[in-house]
Scaffold this motif. Structure first.
Motif, PDB file in Angstrom:
ATOM      1  N   MET A  39       0.810  -1.188   0.000  1.00  0.00           N
ATOM      2  CA  MET A  39       0.000   0.000   0.000  1.00  0.00           C
ATOM      3  C   MET A  39       0.860   1.262   0.000  1.00  0.00           C
ATOM      4  SD  MET A  39      -3.357   1.043   1.166  1.00  0.00           S
ATOM      5  CE  MET A  39      -3.987   2.478   1.909  1.00  0.00           C
ATOM      6  N   SER A  40       1.936   1.260   0.801  1.00  0.00           N
ATOM      7  CA  SER A  40       2.755   2.464   0.879  1.00  0.00           C
ATOM      8  C   SER A  40       3.482   2.728  -0.439  1.00  0.00           C
ATOM      9  CB  SER A  40       3.750   2.385   2.034  1.00  0.00           C
ATOM     10  OG  SER A  40       4.695   1.370   1.805  1.00  0.00           O
ATOM     11  N   ILE A  41       3.724   1.689  -1.244  1.00  0.00           N
ATOM     12  CA  ILE A  41       4.364   1.899  -2.550  1.00  0.00           C
ATOM     13  C   ILE A  41       3.423   2.694  -3.448  1.00  0.00           C
ATOM     14  CG2 ILE A  41       5.185   0.740  -4.633  1.00  0.00           C
ATOM     15  CD1 ILE A  41       6.240  -1.487  -2.791  1.00  0.00           C
ATOM     16  N   ARG A  42       2.135   2.358  -3.436  1.00  0.00           N
ATOM     17  CA  ARG A  42       1.156   3.121  -4.224  1.00  0.00           C
ATOM     18  C   ARG A  42       1.054   4.558  -3.735  1.00  0.00           C
ATOM     19  NH1 ARG A  42      -4.077  -0.656  -4.933  1.00  0.00           N
ATOM     20  NH2 ARG A  42      -3.046  -2.320  -6.076  1.00  0.00           N
ATOM     21  N   LEU A  43       1.012   4.717  -2.423  1.00  0.00           N
ATOM     22  CA  LEU A  43       0.924   6.066  -1.865  1.00  0.00           C
ATOM     23  C   LEU A  43       2.171   6.875  -2.211  1.00  0.00           C
ATOM     24  CD1 LEU A  43      -0.655   5.371   1.639  1.00  0.00           C
ATOM     25  CD2 LEU A  43      -1.747   6.376  -0.369  1.00  0.00           C
ATOM     26  N   ASN A  44       3.343   6.250  -2.134  1.00  0.00           N
ATOM     27  CA  ASN A  44       4.577   6.948  -2.486  1.00  0.00           C
ATOM     28  C   ASN A  44       4.579   7.347  -3.956  1.00  0.00           C
ATOM     29  OD1 ASN A  44       5.540   6.769   0.103  1.00  0.00           O
ATOM     30  ND2 ASN A  44       6.827   4.980  -0.298  1.00  0.00           N
ATOM     31  N   GLY A  45       4.029   6.502  -4.819  1.00  0.00           N
ATOM     32  CA  GLY A  45       3.953   6.818  -6.235  1.00  0.00           C
ATOM     33  C   GLY A  45       3.013   7.979  -6.528  1.00  0.00           C
ATOM     34  N   ALA A  46       1.995   8.130  -5.703  1.00  0.00           N
ATOM     35  CA  ALA A  46       1.025   9.212  -5.892  1.00  0.00           C
ATOM     36  C   ALA A  46       1.451  10.506  -5.207  1.00  0.00           C
ATOM     37  CB  ALA A  46      -0.341   8.783  -5.356  1.00  0.00           C
ATOM     38  N   GLN A  47       2.525  10.460  -4.442  1.00  0.00           N
ATOM     39  CA  GLN A  47       2.940  11.617  -3.655  1.00  0.00           C
ATOM     40  C   GLN A  47       3.144  12.886  -4.482  1.00  0.00           C
ATOM     41  OE1 GLN A  47       6.349  10.871  -1.224  1.00  0.00           O
ATOM     42  NE2 GLN A  47       6.342  12.903  -0.324  1.00  0.00           N
ATOM     43  N   PRO A  48       3.840  12.851  -5.634  1.00  0.00           N
ATOM     44  CA  PRO A  48       4.013  14.096  -6.400  1.00  0.00           C
ATOM     45  C   PRO A  48       2.686  14.679  -6.885  1.00  0.00           C
ATOM     46  CG  PRO A  48       5.521  12.407  -7.200  1.00  0.00           C
ATOM     47  CD  PRO A  48       4.592  11.750  -6.229  1.00  0.00           C
ATOM     48  N   TYR A  49       1.725  13.814  -7.186  1.00  0.00           N
ATOM     49  CA  TYR A  49       0.415  14.284  -7.654  1.00  0.00           C
ATOM     50  C   TYR A  49      -0.405  14.860  -6.506  1.00  0.00           C
ATOM     51  CZ  TYR A  49       1.978  11.856 -11.737  1.00  0.00           C
ATOM     52  OH  TYR A  49       2.733  11.466 -12.809  1.00  0.00           O
ATOM     53  N   ALA A  50      -0.332  14.225  -5.329  1.00  0.00           N
ATOM     54  CA  ALA A  50      -1.019  14.753  -4.148  1.00  0.00           C
ATOM     55  C   ALA A  50      -0.425  16.101  -3.755  1.00  0.00           C
ATOM     56  CB  ALA A  50      -0.918  13.762  -2.986  1.00  0.00           C
ATOM     57  N   LEU A  51       0.893  16.220  -3.844  1.00  0.00           N
ATOM     58  CA  LEU A  51       1.552  17.482  -3.542  1.00  0.00           C
ATOM     59  C   LEU A  51       1.153  18.555  -4.558  1.00  0.00           C
ATOM     60  CD1 LEU A  51       3.548  19.023  -1.760  1.00  0.00           C
ATOM     61  CD2 LEU A  51       5.383  18.182  -3.247  1.00  0.00           C
TER      62      LEU A  51
END
Length: 148
Positions: free
Chosen positions: A1-13
Motif C-alpha cells: 500500500m505504501s508503494i502506491r501512496l509513495n507513487g502518488a505523492q508528487p500528484y497529491a503534492l
C-alpha cells in the motif's frame, strides 16, 4: 500500500499546491476587488492592500506552479507578518486572536518552499534543465546494493 501512496505523492503534492494557491489568490482578489463576498481595500493602504496584492500574485503563481518556491516563500513571510503583527497582539493563541488562517497559510507555504511544486506544474515546463534533472532524480527509486 505504501508503494502506491509513495507513487502518488508528487500528484497529491501538486493538488495540495493548487488548492492552497487558489484559495490564497481568491482571498487576495476578494480584498483587492471586493468580489467573492469580500470588502474592497482602498488602494495603497498599509498593510491590507499590499497583503492582498501579495496574496493574489503569489497565490496565482503557486496555483500554477510557476516560480513556486519563491512565491511560496514570499507568501509564507507575508502570513508570518500578518500573524505576529496583526493577530498575535490580540491574544496568545491563533484560536483566541483570529489568526488561524494566517498561521495555516504560513506553514502550508513554508512546506511548499521545501518540497517544491509536485507534479503537473508550470515549473516543470519552463524551469531550468538543472531543476528538471533534480526533479527527475528525486522521483527515482534508490538503487539497491549488489554484492559481487
Amino acid at each position: 500500500m505504501s508503494i502506491r501512496l509513495n507513487g502518488a505523492q508528487p500528484y497529491a503534492l501538486g493538488l495540495f499546491r493548487f488548492a492552497i494557491g487558489l484559495i490564497f489568490a481568491l482571498h487576495g482578489a476578494s480584498s483587492l476587488f471586493g468580489v467573492f463576498g469580500g470588502r474592497e481595500t482602498e488602494a495603497g493602504t498599509w498593510p491590507g492592500w499590499y497583503a492582498a496584492l501579495i496574496q493574489l500574485v503569489c497565490g496565482t503563481l503557486v496555483a500554477l506552479g510557476l516560480g513556486t518556491r519563491i512565491a511560496a516563500f514570499l507568501a509564507s513571510g507575508s502570513m508570518a507578518y500578518a500573524y505576529f503583527v496583526v493577530h498575535q497582539p490580540e491574544a496568545l493563541t491563533p484560536v483566541g486572536n483570529g489568526g488561524e488562517a494566517s498561521a495555516l497559510f504560513c506553514w502550508a507555504f513554508l512546506l511548499l518552499v521545501f518540497t517544491g511544486p509536485g507534479a503537473v506544474a508550470l515549473d516543470r515546463i519552463f524551469g531550468s534543465r538543472a531543476g528538471r534533472v533534480a526533479a527527475e532524480d528525486s522521483r527515482r527509486e534508490p538503487a539497491t546494493a549488489v554484492s559481487v
